[in-house]
Design an enzyme around this catalytic site. Structure first.
Site, PDB file in Angstrom:
ATOM      1  N   PRO A  19       0.679  -1.169   0.032  1.00 55.74           N
ATOM      2  CA  PRO A  19       0.078   0.001  -0.063  1.00 55.74           C
ATOM      3  C   PRO A  19       0.976   1.398   0.165  1.00 55.74           C
ATOM      4  CG  PRO A  19      -0.720  -1.465   1.822  1.00 55.74           C
ATOM      5  CD  PRO A  19       0.584  -2.065   1.285  1.00 55.74           C
ATOM      6  N   LYS A  20       0.387   2.176  -0.473  1.00 49.89           N
ATOM      7  CA  LYS A  20       1.015   3.618  -0.520  1.00 49.89           C
ATOM      8  C   LYS A  20       0.313   4.578   0.396  1.00 49.89           C
ATOM      9  CE  LYS A  20       3.296   7.426  -1.461  1.00 49.89           C
ATOM     10  NZ  LYS A  20       3.164   8.096  -0.475  1.00 49.89           N
ATOM     11  N   TRP A  21       0.852   4.823   1.455  1.00 46.19           N
ATOM     12  CA  TRP A  21       0.327   5.661   2.478  1.00 46.19           C
ATOM     13  C   TRP A  21       0.377   6.940   2.257  1.00 46.19           C
ATOM     14  CZ3 TRP A  21      -2.503   2.519   5.148  1.00 46.19           C
ATOM     15  CH2 TRP A  21      -2.440   1.167   5.024  1.00 46.19           C
TER      16      TRP A  21
END
Length: 181
Positions: A19-21
């Site tokens: 995931p890209k936060w």
């Protein structure tokens, strides 16, 4: 490597995704009792995030983690604006902010581990070394291990996480040395 927008998620065979936060890319280095928390550009961030610096006692010496600094609000959603406000705080103001809404370091990669340079290792091997650091040392906040998946269905599920502040996902070659984002 910075993330880029794509119209359709495509997890290629032999790669993994994370995931890209919605946070600040950061690196934490622990060496001989000294802790350096810095941005992707090398800006010192430790004075603004004393809870992360203090939490570094949980990490092995001569180790560095690559990751994302995030602040979750009381509803469990990433609060990027609160994270931004933390950068200007120092001293007592930073300590108060850390108590109100603490930052977390979501680790996605391992650089040196106990003095061993891992940057030439394939991502799969670095990830295999990172996960036991979290398990064996029973790391707790401010540390979080970023999920990683090789299954496209899992990655598609992550795209439903926008309500908690996930921006998308990033992919890495599973078998070759790569840098992230």
């Amino acid at each position: 490597m910075l993330t880029t927008t794509v119209p359709v998620p495509d997890l290629r065979p032999g790669s993994a995704a994370e995931p890209k936060w919605d946070g600040f890319r950061a690196r934490v280095i622990v060496d001989a009792g000294q802790v350096v928390l810095s941005s992707r550009q090398g800006t010192e961030m430790g004075p603004s995030f004393p809870e992360v610096v203090a939490g570094a006692v949980q990490l092995p010496d001569a180790t560095a983690l690559d990751g994302e600094l995030v602040v979750w609000d009381t509803a469990g959603r990433i609060a990027f604006e609160r994270l931004q406000n933390r950068l200007a705080r120092r001293g007592a103001g930073a300590v108060r902010a850390a108590q109100e809404l603490p930052a977390h370091f979501v680790a996605f990669d391992l650089l040196p581990l106990c003095g061993t340079d891992t940057t030439g290792w394939p991502y799969r091997r670095r990830r295999a070394a990172l996960e036991p650091v979290f398990a064996a040392r029973r790391l707790i906040a401010p540390w979080a291990l970023c999920p990683s998946a090789t299954e496209a269905d899992v990655v598609r599920e992550w795209l439903t996480w926008a309500s908690v502040g996930m921006e998308g996902w990033s992919s890495r070659g599973w078998t070759a040395p790569t840098s992230r984002r």
